[in-house]
Design a protein around this motif. Structure first.
Motif, PDB file in Angstrom:
ATOM      1  N   THR A 492       1.131   8.201 -97.946  1.00  0.00           N
ATOM      2  CA  THR A 492       1.905   9.225 -98.650  1.00  0.00           C
ATOM      3  C   THR A 492       1.554  10.634 -98.190  1.00  0.00           C
ATOM      4  O   THR A 492       2.255  11.576 -98.504  1.00  0.00           O
ATOM      5  CB  THR A 492       1.704   9.129-100.173  1.00  0.00           C
ATOM      6  OG1 THR A 492       0.312   9.286-100.456  1.00  0.00           O
ATOM      7  CG2 THR A 492       2.183   7.812-100.713  1.00  0.00           C
ATOM      8  N   SER A 493       0.443  10.770 -97.462  1.00  0.00           N
ATOM      9  CA  SER A 493       0.093  12.081 -96.913  1.00  0.00           C
ATOM     10  C   SER A 493      -0.041  11.928 -95.397  1.00  0.00           C
ATOM     11  O   SER A 493      -0.945  11.241 -94.926  1.00  0.00           O
ATOM     12  CB  SER A 493      -1.231  12.575 -97.514  1.00  0.00           C
ATOM     13  OG  SER A 493      -1.654  13.723 -96.814  1.00  0.00           O
ATOM     14  N   ASP A 525      -4.675   4.791-100.421  1.00  0.00           N
ATOM     15  CA  ASP A 525      -3.318   5.107 -99.962  1.00  0.00           C
ATOM     16  C   ASP A 525      -2.894   4.082 -98.898  1.00  0.00           C
ATOM     17  O   ASP A 525      -2.117   4.376 -98.006  1.00  0.00           O
ATOM     18  CB  ASP A 525      -3.284   6.540 -99.403  1.00  0.00           C
ATOM     19  CG  ASP A 525      -1.858   7.074 -99.294  1.00  0.00           C
ATOM     20  OD1 ASP A 525      -0.951   6.473 -99.901  1.00  0.00           O
ATOM     21  OD2 ASP A 525      -1.654   8.077 -98.579  1.00  0.00           O
ATOM     22  N   PRO A 550      -1.814   6.793-105.116  1.00  0.00           N
ATOM     23  CA  PRO A 550      -0.676   7.703-105.306  1.00  0.00           C
ATOM     24  C   PRO A 550       0.627   7.041-105.751  1.00  0.00           C
ATOM     25  O   PRO A 550       1.509   7.718-106.254  1.00  0.00           O
ATOM     26  CB  PRO A 550      -0.502   8.366-103.935  1.00  0.00           C
ATOM     27  CG  PRO A 550      -1.262   7.551-102.966  1.00  0.00           C
ATOM     28  CD  PRO A 550      -2.266   6.738-103.715  1.00  0.00           C
ATOM     29  N   THR A 583      -2.013  11.556-106.924  1.00  0.00           N
ATOM     30  CA  THR A 583      -2.139  12.003-105.529  1.00  0.00           C
ATOM     31  C   THR A 583      -3.342  12.927-105.386  1.00  0.00           C
ATOM     32  O   THR A 583      -3.485  13.894-106.154  1.00  0.00           O
ATOM     33  CB  THR A 583      -0.859  12.749-105.102  1.00  0.00           C
ATOM     34  OG1 THR A 583       0.226  11.831-105.136  1.00  0.00           O
ATOM     35  CG2 THR A 583      -0.991  13.320-103.700  1.00  0.00           C
ATOM     36  N   SER A 597       1.753  12.014-109.103  1.00  0.00           N
ATOM     37  CA  SER A 597       2.566  11.882-107.888  1.00  0.00           C
ATOM     38  C   SER A 597       4.028  12.211-108.160  1.00  0.00           C
ATOM     39  O   SER A 597       4.714  12.790-107.323  1.00  0.00           O
ATOM     40  CB  SER A 597       2.483  10.463-107.335  1.00  0.00           C
ATOM     41  OG  SER A 597       1.159  10.114-107.073  1.00  0.00           O
TER      42      SER A 597
END
Ligand code: ADP
Ligand code: SF4
Length: 681
Positions: A492-493, A525, A550, A583, A597
């Motif tokens: 997600t990042s 993650d 997240p 997150t 998130s």
């Protein structure tokens, strides 16, 4: 030569009017091949018959359009259109001496009817068994009941025309209309199909009697029933109403096929269930009936199979996953080659593939689903005319599978591994809590390689560019794997997270035994097993663990492997604090800063002494890139597995197998394979 202790497994078993040639029973299981992919489905099942499974079953087949479970690749057996492909499957399977069965069923409130557009049918007006879908069933009236019974009868007639030896009445997995009527959780009726026990089992009894009538003693009739339901509130238990139902109809069908509900318990993974785990909940059935009984339990050991039969737990050894991992398991026992069995590791990647609506994949068997489309056989490797000198660098799942396939084809193969033990990530991960069965991926391949005179394995051999040049191999396969990142870049990042790179440990650090001080914050993650396996691993040693993720649910992919409920239960039991929908924005050195998130709102920090980051892996591709940069070398070098693109273990095995097939000329350079073609009108 077969071990005489296993003779009992090869005895024929009479099932009503038919006889199974042995006790190996490939149970009904989904293949991810929808009815639009009949050739793939036929190829997969034919391979099991060739491998010695005496009974080969077709997966759940919808009996009519009101049982449309579409978006899942279930078999359709709606009308005459479907008979042709089933007849071909039957013919191909029978050619190997096996008998065939089809699991007929109406999925009731498990259907969605998206494709057909008709109401979902249920005993009562209820939300369907998929809470996220805004669909409610129609309470079936007498006409609906008559229609479903007629559909079942018609399906039995079609099954006979297709040549099946046995038809099923399906009452399992919480996915059958007859089951929904039986279970008071779903049956709120007040007519003769609701209320009392006898009323609730009426529809099952009627469908079973209709089926016996249509079968007319020419084909056998099996019932697949959940002999125990684990879900809270269900009375269908081994000491409750499931027992009563089986006792009531004990002598009616020709075969009882017993398992447990729901599917996550029926297909438990090795992390949570051992071989034979269903025995406690299904063994009672043999006491109630004189008819043969088949059960499942991820059986791969012939000793365990013999024990089940001798102790009167079952008469036929049912297997879905063991027959996927090794379609030739029966023949290997028959031929006294037990040590050659490719044992299922109980990881449920096969289940995930089906649940994700793609053709079956298997961690142990890279040829599954490729029987027709690529012509791959799990036991036969094409032989090369001219043996070449092959160097494989790295002995993880990719390297070992590639080396084994190359060696089987007749090439001279050298495997070089920098560590003192072979096995790469599998060896390391199988030492984590609950993952010991995964070592079978390495054990099988290492054992097989060591039997081959043309394969050599060297540990403690770090290979450099110069070493490769000196070795002068005809081909070099680089399988050097990947290592976990610590900087927070993940699913997600796509950028590192503040403070991570300076402080965070990785799963590799934990597996290497780096000291971990609690409280530990694990930032997951990755969304598969590693985050929660590490949480369990550390928490079971008394360390306080906080698991932060997240996405809205922890380990999203484990919903597909069916492990999520058991895993969450384990986290709660071990006292792991869970923070979904959270997150990470920074690690301060002593706490994790998080936001929600979905909304981005700041949340209270999570304090800890150690941060473990489980997000993404960095390919260990330095050797591969360096070799590719050397002009004369580049053409004979290929990378496989995680050093190319980090992925699950199944993908590494597949990658190694595919590369080997390419090198032995059994796979075109083109990535295209034979595809099922639609008929144009
Ligand atoms: P995969 O999943 O792709 O098979 P793994 O990470 O499981 O990858 O395995 C890679 C293996 O390669 C590890 O055991 C690692 O020790 C080994 N390895 C990495 N670099 C070298 C090298 N230069 N020489 C020999 N072995 C190596
Ligand atoms: Fe067994 Fe895993 Fe293969 Fe499924 S994918 S058959 S569980 S090894």
């Amino acid at each position: 030569m077969r071990d005489p202790r296993y003779d009992i497994l090869f005895e024929p078993v009479k099932i009503g009017p038919i006889t199974a040639p042995n006790r190996f029973f490939s149970a009904p299981h989904a293949t991810g091949h929808s009815p639009l992919m009949p050739n793939g489905s036929i190829g997969l099942r034919e391979m099991k018959a060739e491998g010695g499974w005496g009974t080969v079953c077709m997966q759940l087949a919808e009996i009519d359009p009101s049982s449309d479970i579409s978006n899942l690749p279930m078999e359709k057996f709606w009308d005459e259109t479907d008979v042709k492909s089933h007849a071909l499957m039957v013919e191909r399977v029978k050619a190997h001496g096996a008998i065939t069965a089809i699991e007929l069923g109406h999925t009731g409130i498990r259907a969605r009817n998206f494709d057909t557009g008709t109401p979902v049918l249920g005993p009562s007006s209820l939300r369907i068994l998929k809470p996220s879908l805004p669909i409610q069933s129609k309470a079936m009236d007498k006409d609906d009941i008559r229609a479903v019974r007629q559909s079942h009868r018609d399906a039995v007639k079609r099954a006979k025309r297709a040549g099946y030896d046995m038809v099923y009445v399906y009452v399992a997995h919480d996915a059958s209309i007859a089951w929904h009527f039986m279970n008071p959780m779903y049956n709120r009726r007040s007519d003769e199909y609701g209320g009392s026990f006898q009323n609730r089992i009426r529809l099952f009894r009627e469908i079973l009697e209709d089926t016996m009538d249509e079968a007319a003693g020419e084909i056998a009739v099996a019932v697949r029933i959940a002999a125990h339901d684990f879900r809270a509130g269900s009375p269908m238990t081994y000491d409750g109403e499931a027992r009563d139902v089986i006792a009531e109809l004990a002598e009616v069908p020709d075969l009882w096929d017993v398992n447990v509900a729901g599917w996550p318990r029926d297909s438990g993974t090795s992390r949570f269930d051992q071989e034979g785990a269903q025995e406690k909940y299904t063994a009672y059935v043999k006491e109630l009936t004189s008819k043969p009984v088949v059960g499942v339990g991820r059986f791969t050991s012939p000793d365990a199979m013999v024990s089940q039969i001798k102790r009167g737990v079952m008469d036929l050894i049912g297997a879905a996953r063991p027959s996927i991992a090794d379609p030739f398991l029966p023949n290997k026992i028959r031929d006294g080659r037990v040590e050659d069995i490719r044992e299922c590791i109980g990881c449920n990647i096969c289940v995930a593939a089906d649940a994700y609506s793609v053709p079956l994949m298997c961690t142990q068997n890279p040829t599954i689903s490729q029987e027709w489309r690529r012509g791959w056989h799990p036991e036969k490797t094409p032989q090369v005319d001219c043996a070449k000198n092959m160097l494989v660098v790295g002995s993880g799942p990719a390297g070992l599978e590639c080396a084994l396939t190359l060696a089987r084809a007749g090439h001279t193969v050298t495997v070089a591994e920098k560590n003192s033990e072979f096995g790469g990530r599998v060896l390391r991960e199988s030492k984590l809590l609950g993952l010991s069965a995964w070592s079978r991926v390495v054990d099988y391949r290492l054992y097989q390689l060591r039997q081959l005179p043309n394969a050599s394995l060297f540990a403690e051999s770090t290979i450099t560019v110069d070493d490769v040049a000196d070795f002068n191999a005809d081909h070099v396969v680089v399988a050097t794997g990947a290592s976990w990142r610590n900087d927070g870049l993940g699913s997600t990042s796509y950028a590192p997270i503040t403070g991570f790179a300076e402080h965070a440990l990785t799963p590799d650090d934990v597996m290497d035994g780096v000291e971990v001080n609690g409280p530990v914050v694990i930032y997951d993650d990755d969304h598969y097993y590693m985050g929660n396996v590490l949480a369990a691993h550390l928490a079971s040693r008394g360390i306080e663990v906080h698991l932060v993720c997240p996405l809205p649910v922890i380990a999203d992919w484990m919903g597909y492997t069916l492990e999520q409920p058991r895993m969450l239960e384990q986290m709660v039991d071990l006292g792991v604090q869970m923070y979904p929908n959270s997150t990470a924005t920074a690690w301060t050195g002593k706490s994790l800063k998080i936001t929600r998130s979905d909304t981005g709102h700041e949340m209270p920090h999570i304090n800890g002494s150690t941060l473990v980051n489980v997000s993404a892996r960095e390919p260990s591709d330095a050797l591969l890139l360096a070799l590719k940069a050397i002009e004369p070398m580049a053409a004979k070098v290929a990378g496989i597995g995680d050093c190319l693109a980090p992925n699950i273990i199944q993908a590494a095995v597949f990658s190694g197998h595919a590369q080997a097939r390419q090198l032995i000329g059994d796979m075109p350079e083109s990535r295209l394979y034979k595809r099922e073609t639609p008929v144009l009108f």
